[in-house]
Scaffold this active site. Structure first.
Site, PDB file in Angstrom:
ATOM      1  N   HIS A 231      45.621  38.152  37.652  1.00 27.06           N
ATOM      2  CA  HIS A 231      44.227  38.500  37.971  1.00 27.06           C
ATOM      3  C   HIS A 231      43.314  37.275  37.813  1.00 27.06           C
ATOM      4  O   HIS A 231      42.554  36.925  38.732  1.00 27.06           O
ATOM      5  CB  HIS A 231      43.749  39.620  37.056  1.00 27.06           C
ATOM      6  CG  HIS A 231      42.332  40.040  37.281  1.00 27.06           C
ATOM      7  ND1 HIS A 231      41.986  41.106  38.074  1.00 27.06           N
ATOM      8  CD2 HIS A 231      41.154  39.525  36.815  1.00 27.06           C
ATOM      9  CE1 HIS A 231      40.669  41.233  38.094  1.00 27.06           C
ATOM     10  NE2 HIS A 231      40.143  40.284  37.336  1.00 27.06           N
ATOM     11  N   GLU A 232      43.406  36.638  36.657  1.00 24.23           N
ATOM     12  CA  GLU A 232      42.540  35.487  36.404  1.00 24.23           C
ATOM     13  C   GLU A 232      42.911  34.298  37.287  1.00 24.23           C
ATOM     14  O   GLU A 232      42.032  33.512  37.674  1.00 24.23           O
ATOM     15  CB  GLU A 232      42.600  35.096  34.920  1.00 24.23           C
ATOM     16  CG  GLU A 232      42.194  36.190  33.951  1.00 24.23           C
ATOM     17  CD  GLU A 232      40.809  36.751  34.222  1.00 24.23           C
ATOM     18  OE1 GLU A 232      39.974  36.050  34.825  1.00 24.23           O
ATOM     19  OE2 GLU A 232      40.552  37.911  33.829  1.00 24.23           O
TER      20      GLU A 232
ATOM     21  N   HIS B  25      40.964  34.482  40.500  1.00 23.23           N
ATOM     22  CA  HIS B  25      39.622  33.913  40.347  1.00 23.23           C
ATOM     23  C   HIS B  25      39.685  32.384  40.315  1.00 23.23           C
ATOM     24  O   HIS B  25      38.893  31.700  40.975  1.00 23.23           O
ATOM     25  CB  HIS B  25      38.982  34.394  39.037  1.00 23.23           C
ATOM     26  CG  HIS B  25      38.677  35.852  38.993  1.00 23.23           C
ATOM     27  ND1 HIS B  25      38.049  36.531  40.010  1.00 23.23           N
ATOM     28  CD2 HIS B  25      38.896  36.781  38.003  1.00 23.23           C
ATOM     29  CE1 HIS B  25      37.879  37.801  39.665  1.00 23.23           C
ATOM     30  NE2 HIS B  25      38.400  37.971  38.458  1.00 23.23           N
TER      31      HIS B  25
END
Length: 388
Positions: A33-34, A37
């Site tokens: 997920h990170e 980003h």
């Protein structure tokens, strides 16, 4: 000494039986997920100050050549990427610092990027979770195929929804509400999430297709997440070697099936939320970190690494979806603010954003505490969770 030894043995069992599988699953999902980003932020020219798995005190960390601090922190329930210009882990703007930035700093500041780029950076996290889930599901199907139970009725229980609908032993379930049914498990998944909903079920009987209308009854059943209220028809599958078959998939078929499995998790989540809003479902079915840790351990023990990886895919979809909810502090809340900014031609005021983030923070904390309370209730008194 025996007592202390028993305590020590129990602690080891909890550590390796539950915490290690749980942390493995959560760490992978959070990292992906990170990383979504992070990668899109870097592609857009944004400076990255920190990439963290977990919150709180840093346990271990290092700096890369770009000046990013990569770290693992003590509270492993999430993570964050801190971009240049952020005030903290929630990506709230450092308004005082932003107003004093030089032109070179503005060029790498997240909050000085066009709204489309900021939206792309924020959306990349949940999208990465969906991609991970699709690839994991697809990889499992491609490598292992599926061993399925033929969706043929062997027994129709008395006074059941199936009996009232006219099911007969020998019926082969072909389709439910327009969805093709390949296995008995396909049928169970649809029925279990359709309690008190009328279903149109096509069966093959004596060489011809017959359409039946059935409404699954809401019953309490034991699942991986404990006692759950699910829909049940009241039929049993044939239990013989002839009723079991193995299906192999090519890479394209597996990828399509992986996408469908991910979509099914999303659909099931919205079904539950819809029933929760209409009062047909209870909030005590929400699960928190304790129950997820227990499920991770149970899955790892019963099904091995493949089952644990499959659970990781399910959690990846769930985390990606939850992060898209329009709640300030979550990715969806940021996207909501950016949509307003794009429509108005200017961002919301600092005061409005601050109020929104505080409300979002309070809501997230409340939901975490509520889900954890549900976990404790299920562990201490399963009968209460069952509602009997």
């Amino acid at each position: 000494m025996e007592f202390l030894s028993a305590i020590g043995g129990g602690a080891v069992d909890i550590l390796f039986g539950y915490l290690v599988p749980f942390l493995f699953v959560l760490a992978v999902v959070v990292f992906v997920h990170e990383m979504g980003h992070f990668l899109v932020g870097r592609w857009c020219g944004v400076g990255v100050q920190a990439f963290s798995i977990g919150f709180g005190p840093e346990l271990v960390g290092w700096n890369d050549r770009q000046g990013t601090r990569w770290k693992v922190c003590a509270i492993p329930l999430g993570g964050y990427v801190k971009f240049f210009g952020d005030a903290g882990a929630a990506s709230t703007p450092d308004n005082a610092g932003l107003s004093q930035m030089s032109e070179s700093d503005r060029a790498k500041s997240f909050h000085h990027k066009p709204v489309a780029q900021r939206a792309a950076i924020v959306a990349a996290g949940p999208i990465a979770n969906f991609i991970l889930a699709i690839l994991v599901f697809a990889g499992v199907f491609w490598a292992n195929g599926r061993t399925v139970l033929v969706p043929q009725v062997d027994v129709v229980l008395e006074n059941s929804a199936a009996e009232r609908a006219g099911f007969q032993p020998g019926d082969l379930i072909v389709e439910i509400d327009g969805r093709s049914i390949v296995s008995f498990n396909d049928m169970q998944r649809i029925v279990s999430s359709s309690a008190e909903d009328r279903l149109s079920i096509v069966v093959e009987r004596d060489g011809r297709l017959v359409t039946l209308e059935a409404t699954p009854e809401r019953r309490v059943a034991e699942t991986a997440f404990g006692a759950q209220r699910i829909g049940m028809l009241g039929i049993q599958a044939a239990n013989s070697p002839d009723a079991i078959r193995h299906i192999d998939y090519g890479p394209i078929e597996a990828l399509g099936l992986g996408a469908y499995e991910s979509y099914f998790v999303v659909e099931r989540t919205f079904d539950y939320l819809g029933q929760l809003i209409t009062g047909r479902e209870s909030a005590d079915q929400l699960s928190g970190p304790i129950r997820i840790a227990k499920v991770s351990g149970d899955v790892a023990e019963a099904g091995g690494i493949v089952s644990l990886i499959t659970l990781m895919a399910v959690l990846s979809v769930s985390i990606g979806l939850i992060n898209l909810f329009p709640v300030p502090m979550l990715d969806g809340g940021h996207l909501m603010f950016y949509a307003v900014e794009a429509a108005r031609g200017r961002p919301l005021s600092e005061n409005a954003q601050e109020i929104g983030f505080r409300i979002g923070f309070a809501l997230v904390i409340f939901l975490m505490l509520f889900a954890t309370w549900n976990d404790i209730v299920h562990l201490i008194n399963p009968l209460t969770a069952e509602g009997t």
